[in-house]
Motif scaffolding. Structure first.
Motif, short mmCIF file in Angstrom:
data_model
loop_
_atom_site.label_atom_id
_atom_site.label_comp_id
_atom_site.label_asym_id
_atom_site.label_seq_id
_atom_site.Cartn_x
_atom_site.Cartn_y
_atom_site.Cartn_z
N LEU A 178 34.78 -6.95 36.51
CA LEU A 178 33.60 -6.54 35.77
C LEU A 178 33.08 -5.22 36.34
CD1 LEU A 178 33.82 -9.57 34.97
CD2 LEU A 178 31.33 -9.61 34.84
N LYS A 179 32.53 -4.38 35.48
CA LYS A 179 32.09 -3.06 35.89
C LYS A 179 30.58 -3.03 36.11
CE LYS A 179 35.74 -0.89 33.12
NZ LYS A 179 36.03 0.05 32.00
N PRO A 180 30.09 -2.11 36.96
CA PRO A 180 28.64 -1.91 37.05
C PRO A 180 28.12 -1.52 35.67
CG PRO A 180 29.79 -0.70 38.78
CD PRO A 180 30.84 -1.19 37.84
N LEU A 181 26.92 -1.94 35.34
CA LEU A 181 26.36 -1.59 34.03
C LEU A 181 26.06 -0.09 33.98
CD1 LEU A 181 23.99 -4.63 33.42
CD2 LEU A 181 26.31 -4.28 32.60
N SER A 182 26.25 0.48 32.82
CA SER A 182 26.00 1.91 32.65
C SER A 182 24.50 2.18 32.60
CB SER A 182 26.66 2.41 31.37
OG SER A 182 26.00 1.87 30.24
N ARG A 183 24.17 3.44 32.71
CA ARG A 183 22.76 3.84 32.61
C ARG A 183 22.17 3.39 31.28
NH1 ARG A 183 20.34 9.93 31.89
NH2 ARG A 183 18.52 9.74 33.25
N GLU A 184 22.93 3.58 30.18
CA GLU A 184 22.45 3.21 28.85
C GLU A 184 22.29 1.69 28.74
OE1 GLU A 184 24.92 5.33 29.50
OE2 GLU A 184 23.77 7.14 29.01
N ASP A 185 23.21 0.92 29.34
CA ASP A 185 23.10 -0.54 29.34
C ASP A 185 21.80 -0.98 30.01
OD1 ASP A 185 25.54 -0.89 28.08
OD2 ASP A 185 26.65 -1.12 29.96
N LEU A 186 21.51 -0.38 31.16
CA LEU A 186 20.32 -0.78 31.92
C LEU A 186 19.04 -0.40 31.18
CD1 LEU A 186 21.44 0.08 35.57
CD2 LEU A 186 21.19 -2.17 34.54
N VAL A 187 19.02 0.77 30.57
CA VAL A 187 17.83 1.18 29.80
C VAL A 187 17.59 0.21 28.65
CG1 VAL A 187 16.88 2.96 28.29
CG2 VAL A 187 17.93 3.61 30.46
N LEU A 188 18.67 -0.21 27.99
CA LEU A 188 18.53 -1.19 26.89
C LEU A 188 17.94 -2.49 27.42
CD1 LEU A 188 19.04 -2.27 24.06
CD2 LEU A 188 21.42 -2.73 24.73
N ILE A 189 18.41 -2.97 28.56
CA ILE A 189 17.89 -4.20 29.15
C ILE A 189 16.42 -4.04 29.53
CG2 ILE A 189 18.07 -5.70 31.19
CD1 ILE A 189 21.13 -5.23 31.05
N LEU A 190 16.06 -2.91 30.08
CA LEU A 190 14.66 -2.68 30.46
C LEU A 190 13.75 -2.63 29.24
CD1 LEU A 190 15.21 0.01 33.26
CD2 LEU A 190 14.52 -2.36 33.58
N LYS A 191 14.22 -2.03 28.17
CA LYS A 191 13.41 -1.97 26.95
C LYS A 191 13.23 -3.38 26.36
CE LYS A 191 14.31 2.80 25.51
NZ LYS A 191 14.92 3.70 24.50
N ARG A 192 14.29 -4.17 26.42
CA ARG A 192 14.17 -5.56 25.96
C ARG A 192 13.13 -6.31 26.78
NH1 ARG A 192 20.29 -7.97 25.13
NH2 ARG A 192 20.91 -6.69 23.34
N ALA A 193 13.11 -6.05 28.09
CA ALA A 193 12.15 -6.73 28.96
C ALA A 193 10.71 -6.39 28.57
CB ALA A 193 12.40 -6.34 30.40
N LEU A 194 10.49 -5.14 28.18
CA LEU A 194 9.14 -4.72 27.79
C LEU A 194 8.74 -5.28 26.43
CD1 LEU A 194 9.31 -0.99 28.93
CD2 LEU A 194 7.96 -2.81 29.99
N ASP A 195 9.72 -5.53 25.56
CA ASP A 195 9.42 -5.97 24.19
C ASP A 195 9.50 -7.48 24.01
OD1 ASP A 195 9.14 -3.32 23.54
OD2 ASP A 195 11.20 -3.09 22.82
N SER A 196 10.07 -8.20 24.98
CA SER A 196 10.32 -9.62 24.82
C SER A 196 9.10 -10.46 25.20
CB SER A 196 11.51 -10.04 25.67
OG SER A 196 11.64 -11.45 25.69
N PRO A 197 8.76 -11.51 24.39
CA PRO A 197 7.67 -12.43 24.77
C PRO A 197 7.99 -13.16 26.08
CG PRO A 197 8.25 -12.68 22.46
CD PRO A 197 9.30 -11.80 23.06
N GLN A 198 9.29 -13.38 26.37
CA GLN A 198 9.66 -14.01 27.63
C GLN A 198 9.61 -13.00 28.78
OE1 GLN A 198 11.78 -14.47 24.82
NE2 GLN A 198 10.61 -16.35 24.41
N GLY A 199 9.44 -11.75 28.42
CA GLY A 199 9.42 -10.70 29.42
C GLY A 199 8.02 -10.21 29.73
N LEU A 200 7.75 -8.95 29.41
CA LEU A 200 6.50 -8.31 29.81
C LEU A 200 5.66 -7.86 28.62
CD1 LEU A 200 8.14 -6.10 32.57
CD2 LEU A 200 6.89 -8.24 32.94
N LYS A 201 6.00 -8.34 27.42
CA LYS A 201 5.34 -7.86 26.21
C LYS A 201 3.83 -8.08 26.23
CE LYS A 201 5.54 -8.11 21.18
NZ LYS A 201 6.24 -8.68 20.00
N GLU A 202 3.42 -9.24 26.70
CA GLU A 202 1.98 -9.57 26.65
C GLU A 202 1.13 -8.68 27.53
OE1 GLU A 202 1.59 -13.10 29.97
OE2 GLU A 202 1.93 -13.68 27.89
N LEU A 203 1.73 -8.03 28.50
CA LEU A 203 0.98 -7.14 29.39
C LEU A 203 0.67 -5.80 28.74
CD1 LEU A 203 2.83 -7.85 32.77
CD2 LEU A 203 0.70 -8.85 31.91
#
Length: 432
Positions: A158-183
């Motif tokens: 398995l490869k390290p995640l790319s910069r674009e992969d990580l940015v996508l994951i971080l954006k999901r974290a900000l938008d997800s109710p299970q993540g940080l959306k409510e803040l």
């Protein structure tokens, strides 16, 4: 004892684990169209695997999703705190599932930590198909997994995640109710790219950074800016294992940079190892090896510089010794290169192995006793200092190897002079 009504929330990385394979980010070389895991999922059949990759690239998540997508029982254990007892219990559960017609994936996190006996214990279960083994490891399986087990599984890097992969994951974290959306924290995109670069392919690390920033965000600030993040002076972790593959990878890159006469690359790899906590004497040992193997007689001073660096580093310690080490690294990298002595050594060794213990010519043997003199020891030996220029033509090799050459000096550096000297001596031999 009553269970507490308040349970601390799980870490952000755990809350955001994908629930289905379509949500998984990265590893397109395995999950893209017509790739190995995609084909396995299409058939709903998984074989035993070892997922080998750096931290935070999705090994555990992928194993869970493979079980879910194939409707397979998933039993996870960690090699850190498990042994034969835990393995036996898990395998008994797998046998029960099998009797009911259901396959089991036994997931072993950090499988490289199991010793030989523990790995041997798994062999019949994997070979007979009683379980599907999925191991996860950050270490090269070639070094840390026994050969019999390795031959029964498929290793998937398995490869390290790319910069674009990580940015996508971080954006999901900000938008997800299970993540940080409510803040409802507003963050500049530059911050997300900065964190992605900072995490170096590790999604868990990127999410941990993001969660720390958001939880400690000053509500009076309208937006979390890159300038504010940089004020925190976060320190990047360096992936390094002083006994694992990365240790050898960096040493290899360092040595090849020295051999390739690239002082900038050599200094970079040296600093990478020092910053990761490598013993400087390990670096010096490789420097000495490069001075002997790759510089050789093209510049004999390089070996002296490397050995002097060893003494200085041992005497001064760090950080003072780093400058001495850097100077020696630059010198060895910039020195003219020759492996002629190294090649001569190997050629001579080949003849020793091929011909064995050929007898020493009589004229080269010391006549220590009367018997030895009577047998001809030392007879006909010519003492070079008794001749002009301290040289006389005579054979020094066994008869079977007469005329054999091992050392072929280059035209580089000091060795050019040695080559000219050999030409002169060879011409004198040819006159006789």
């Amino acid at each position: 004892m009553k269970k507490s009504l308040f349970e601390p929330p799980k870490p952000l990385a755990e809350r955001l684990r994908p629930k289905k394979i379509s949500e998984f980010v990265g590893q397109k070389h395995l999950l893209g169209p017509n790739k190995f895991l995609s084909l396995c999922l299409a058939r709903k059949k998984i074989s035993s695997l070892i997922l080998w990759g750096p931290p935070g690239c999705g090994k555990t998540t992928l194993a869970r999703l493979l079980a879910k997508e194939t409707n397979t029982r998933f039993i996870p254990i960690s090699a850190v705190d498990s042994g034969i007892k835990e393995l036996r219990k898990a395998l008994e559960q797998a046998d029960k599932e099998r009797s009911l017609g259901r396959q089991t994936i036994l997931f072993i996190d950090e499988i490289h930590r199991f010793n030989k006996a523990q790995q041997d214990f798994l062999l019949p279960y994997v070979e007979e198909g009683r379980i599907v083994l999925i191991g996860a490891t950050t270490e090269n399986p070639s070094f840390r997994v026994i050969a019999p087990l390795l031959s029964r599984v498929r290793v998937l890097p398995l490869k390290p995640l790319s910069r674009e992969d990580l940015v996508l994951i971080l954006k999901r974290a900000l938008d997800s109710p299970q993540g940080l959306k409510e803040l409802k924290v507003q963050i500049e995109d530059e911050v997300l790219y900065y964190l992605a670069d900072f995490a170096q392919g590790d999604a868990r690390l990127a999410l941990n950074f993001l969660e720390d920033l958001v939880m400690n965000f000053d509500e009076n600030q309208p937006k979390l800016t890159l300038e504010k993040v940089k004020e925190l002076e976060l320190k990047k972790p360096l992936q390094y294992d002083q006994s694992g593959e990365e240790h050898y990878n960096l040493l290899s890159a360092f040595h090849k940079s020295l051999r390739g006469s690239d002082p900038d690359a050599a200094i970079y790899w040296m600093v990478r190892m020092l910053e990761a906590g490598e013993d400087p004497l390990v670096i010096v040992r490789r420097l000495v090896a490069a001075a002997a193997e790759d510089v050789g007689l093209a510049d004999p001073q390089a070996l002296q510089m490397a050995l002097a660096a060893k003494e200085a580093v041992a005497f001064l310690g760090l950080p003072e010794g780093e400058l001495v080490l850097a100077q020696a690294v630059i010198y060895v990298a910039m020195a003219p290169k020759s492996n002629a002595a190294y090649m001569a050594l190997n050629k001579a060794r080949e003849d020793v192995e091929k011909y064995g213990a050929l007898p020493v010519p009589l004229h080269l043997r010391n006549p220590e006793t009367k018997l030895m003199r009577d047998l001809g020891y030392g007879k006909g030996y010519k003492y070079p200092h008794n001749f002009p220029e301290g040289f006389v033509v005579q054979d020094y090799l066994p008869k079977r190897l007469k005329g054999r050459r091992y050392y072929f000096p280059t035209e580089r550096g000091r060795e050019k002079e040695l080559k000219e000297r050999l030409i002169i001596l060879k011409a004198k031999k040819n006159k006789n």
